[in-house]
Structure formats: structure tokens, C-alpha cells
Design an enzyme around this catalytic site. Sequence first.
Site, PDB file in Angstrom:
ATOM      1  N   GLY A  31      -1.739  -1.199   3.290  1.00 44.84           N
ATOM      2  CA  GLY A  31      -1.380  -2.605   3.373  1.00 44.84           C
ATOM      3  C   GLY A  31      -2.326  -3.351   4.294  1.00 44.84           C
ATOM      4  O   GLY A  31      -2.893  -2.769   5.226  1.00 44.84           O
ATOM      5  N   ASN A  32      -2.513  -4.634   4.019  1.00 45.89           N
ATOM      6  CA  ASN A  32      -3.418  -5.420   4.854  1.00 45.89           C
ATOM      7  C   ASN A  32      -3.190  -6.912   4.657  1.00 45.89           C
ATOM      8  O   ASN A  32      -2.786  -7.366   3.593  1.00 45.89           O
ATOM      9  CB  ASN A  32      -4.889  -5.068   4.578  1.00 45.89           C
ATOM     10  CG  ASN A  32      -5.154  -4.751   3.125  1.00 45.89           C
ATOM     11  OD1 ASN A  32      -5.140  -5.646   2.290  1.00 45.89           O
ATOM     12  ND2 ASN A  32      -5.355  -3.473   2.804  1.00 45.89           N
ATOM     13  N   SER A  48      -9.777  -0.655   8.988  1.00 47.50           N
ATOM     14  CA  SER A  48      -9.432   0.483   8.137  1.00 47.50           C
ATOM     15  C   SER A  48      -8.880   1.630   8.978  1.00 47.50           C
ATOM     16  O   SER A  48      -9.413   1.951  10.047  1.00 47.50           O
ATOM     17  CB  SER A  48     -10.699   0.942   7.409  1.00 47.50           C
ATOM     18  OG  SER A  48     -10.416   2.066   6.625  1.00 47.50           O
ATOM     19  N   GLY A  49      -7.795   2.232   8.503  1.00 48.41           N
ATOM     20  CA  GLY A  49      -7.340   3.504   9.065  1.00 48.41           C
ATOM     21  C   GLY A  49      -6.748   3.451  10.466  1.00 48.41           C
ATOM     22  O   GLY A  49      -6.676   4.484  11.133  1.00 48.41           O
ATOM     23  N   SER A  77     -10.874  -3.119   6.528  1.00 48.91           N
ATOM     24  CA  SER A  77     -10.012  -2.517   5.509  1.00 48.91           C
ATOM     25  C   SER A  77     -10.788  -2.155   4.247  1.00 48.91           C
ATOM     26  O   SER A  77     -11.708  -2.867   3.837  1.00 48.91           O
ATOM     27  CB  SER A  77      -8.919  -3.532   5.165  1.00 48.91           C
ATOM     28  OG  SER A  77      -8.329  -3.220   3.926  1.00 48.91           O
ATOM     29  N   SER A  78     -10.376  -1.065   3.613  1.00 49.07           N
ATOM     30  CA  SER A  78     -11.035  -0.663   2.363  1.00 49.07           C
ATOM     31  C   SER A  78     -10.791  -1.677   1.234  1.00 49.07           C
ATOM     32  O   SER A  78     -11.456  -1.624   0.205  1.00 49.07           O
ATOM     33  CB  SER A  78     -10.563   0.722   1.939  1.00 49.07           C
ATOM     34  OG  SER A  78      -9.154   0.752   1.888  1.00 49.07           O
ATOM     35  N   HIS A  98      -2.063  -7.566   0.789  1.00 42.95           N
ATOM     36  CA  HIS A  98      -1.912  -6.482  -0.186  1.00 42.95           C
ATOM     37  C   HIS A  98      -0.982  -5.428   0.400  1.00 42.95           C
ATOM     38  O   HIS A  98      -1.128  -5.050   1.559  1.00 42.95           O
ATOM     39  CB  HIS A  98      -3.279  -5.857  -0.486  1.00 42.95           C
ATOM     40  CG  HIS A  98      -3.185  -4.639  -1.348  1.00 42.95           C
ATOM     41  ND1 HIS A  98      -2.430  -4.598  -2.496  1.00 42.95           N
ATOM     42  CD2 HIS A  98      -3.733  -3.400  -1.224  1.00 42.95           C
ATOM     43  CE1 HIS A  98      -2.542  -3.401  -3.048  1.00 42.95           C
ATOM     44  NE2 HIS A  98      -3.317  -2.643  -2.286  1.00 42.95           N
ATOM     45  N   ASP A 123      11.609 -20.913  -7.905  1.00 44.17           N
ATOM     46  CA  ASP A 123      11.205 -21.638  -6.688  1.00 44.17           C
ATOM     47  C   ASP A 123       9.862 -21.134  -6.161  1.00 44.17           C
ATOM     48  O   ASP A 123       8.940 -21.919  -5.907  1.00 44.17           O
ATOM     49  CB  ASP A 123      12.230 -21.410  -5.567  1.00 44.17           C
ATOM     50  CG  ASP A 123      13.560 -22.110  -5.778  1.00 44.17           C
ATOM     51  OD1 ASP A 123      13.644 -23.011  -6.630  1.00 44.17           O
ATOM     52  OD2 ASP A 123      14.522 -21.734  -5.075  1.00 44.17           O
ATOM     53  N   HIS A 163      -1.152  -0.205  -9.532  1.00 43.80           N
ATOM     54  CA  HIS A 163      -1.614  -0.275  -8.152  1.00 43.80           C
ATOM     55  C   HIS A 163      -0.550  -0.916  -7.250  1.00 43.80           C
ATOM     56  O   HIS A 163       0.114  -0.212  -6.501  1.00 43.80           O
ATOM     57  CB  HIS A 163      -2.955  -1.022  -8.110  1.00 43.80           C
ATOM     58  CG  HIS A 163      -3.587  -1.045  -6.757  1.00 43.80           C
ATOM     59  ND1 HIS A 163      -4.879  -1.435  -6.539  1.00 43.80           N
ATOM     60  CD2 HIS A 163      -3.088  -0.731  -5.536  1.00 43.80           C
ATOM     61  CE1 HIS A 163      -5.150  -1.349  -5.246  1.00 43.80           C
ATOM     62  NE2 HIS A 163      -4.077  -0.933  -4.622  1.00 43.80           N
ATOM     63  N   TYR A 217      10.741 -29.190  -0.363  1.00 45.35           N
ATOM     64  CA  TYR A 217      10.765 -28.308   0.808  1.00 45.35           C
ATOM     65  C   TYR A 217       9.381 -28.112   1.394  1.00 45.35           C
ATOM     66  O   TYR A 217       9.244 -27.795   2.565  1.00 45.35           O
ATOM     67  CB  TYR A 217      11.395 -26.950   0.449  1.00 45.35           C
ATOM     68  CG  TYR A 217      12.879 -27.081   0.283  1.00 45.35           C
ATOM     69  CD1 TYR A 217      13.706 -27.055   1.395  1.00 45.35           C
ATOM     70  CD2 TYR A 217      13.436 -27.286  -0.966  1.00 45.35           C
ATOM     71  CE1 TYR A 217      15.073 -27.215   1.261  1.00 45.35           C
ATOM     72  CE2 TYR A 217      14.804 -27.440  -1.112  1.00 45.35           C
ATOM     73  CZ  TYR A 217      15.615 -27.411  -0.002  1.00 45.35           C
ATOM     74  OH  TYR A 217      16.953 -27.574  -0.137  1.00 45.35           O
TER      75      TYR A 217
HETATM   76 ZN   LIG Z   1      -3.798  -0.682  -2.614  1.00 46.12          ZN
END
Ligand SMILES: [Zn+2]
Length: 219
Positions: A31-32, A48-49, A77-78, A98, A123, A163, A217
Site C-alpha cells: 500500500g502507498n 519502498s519496504g 515505493s515500487s 494504492h 454519491d 491486482h 457537500y
Molecule cells: Zn499492488
Amino acid sequence: MTASAISELRRTVADLHRELTRYELVIWTAGNVSARVPGQDLMVIKPSGVSYDELTPEAMVVTDLHGNLVEGDHSPSSDTAAHAYVYRHMPEVGGVVHTHSPYATAWAARGEPIPCVLTMIADEFGGDVPVGPFALIGDDSIGRGIVETLSGSRSPAVLMRNHGPFTIGKDARAAVKAAVMVEDVARTVHFAHQLGTPKPIEQHHIDSLYARYQNVYGQ
Ligand SMILES: [Zn+2]
């Protein structure tokens, strides 16, 4: 944009990663979150990592919009190439997220859009949450799939086939919100599917729900 603005963005992006763990959207180092540096061809992104406990503002990295490291002690990040591709091709986007959050990723595994069967889907997403193409990591394929799918959609979320979800927003916080919301609706519609057939919402109702939520909103 000054150095202090970049350091503030490092803090924002570091803090937003805590939302990914708080809502149980990520495991291990997956996740990133990234944020565009306003007015510059730069972004701040997760390294990354590095474990979530160690994601301090100082650990964040700054890259250009081709993913080249500009500032930071770690590799980016990868998924940096995908984030960078989105920023290059969608100038209105200020944040990208992601995850492999389980329910949204289960829909991605089936290659099935999440149907717009709840008012909150109308919404937030303005219709079905679309599926993007299968793409391998390593070149621009993932980014291209995200941009091609979301350019023709009101949705800020795409389920990349086999994915998981990528989300966008006007800033990183909005993209994180979309990542939280897509997992929530993926779970609820999954439950609805187990018990019967969810009822569709008529298109004109989807349109008015979306217009009201986005305009009244604000986002
Ligand atoms: Zn992924």
C-alpha cells in the site's frame, strides 16, 4: 513552493499512511499514498519496504514525475511509476493511493465492477466502480490502465484486474477517502450478493445523487 511546503507535505503523506492501517486496508509494507507538490513536477511518496511503524515524515521520499529520486534516504515505493504516470496525465489529480484492501481486491480478482446499488456509491463514485486492465509492474502499463479507465469515468477509484484498487483525488486526503470508501462499498455489496440480488438505482437518480453530493457537500 518552498522547502517548508515540501516538509509539510511529507508530514501529511506520512500521517495519511496511518489511515490505511487504521481502516485495515494494508498488510506488511503493501500500500502507498502519494501527493503532488503543487506547482512543481514533484511528488512525495512512501518509501519502498519500510514498515508502517517507521513511516515518519523524514522517511518519505520526493521524486520527479518520472519517478526519479530527488530527495530521501530510501528508494521510492515500487508503485512510483504508476503514481507518476497519473500525475503526468491527469493534471487535476493531487493525490494517489494504492492498496490491496481485501474486499475491493476480491472484486478485482473476479474482474467485476462494483455495481452502483447504494446511494453512497452514487454519491462517492457517480456510478459503478470500474475495472481496469490486467497490467504487469515495471513499466507504464499500470499507470496507463488507471488513466485510461478513470478518464472515462466519474469514479475516483479503479479496480485493476487481478491486482487491486488505485484511487485518485484533488489531494492525497481525498484519494485516501476514496480508498476507504471503495473498500467499504466492496464489502457491503459483497454481503448483499451473498443474500440475493442487489437492486440497481436508476441512472437519473444516480446522476442527481452524484450532483448533489459533489456540489452541495463539496469534496
Ligand atoms: Zn499492488
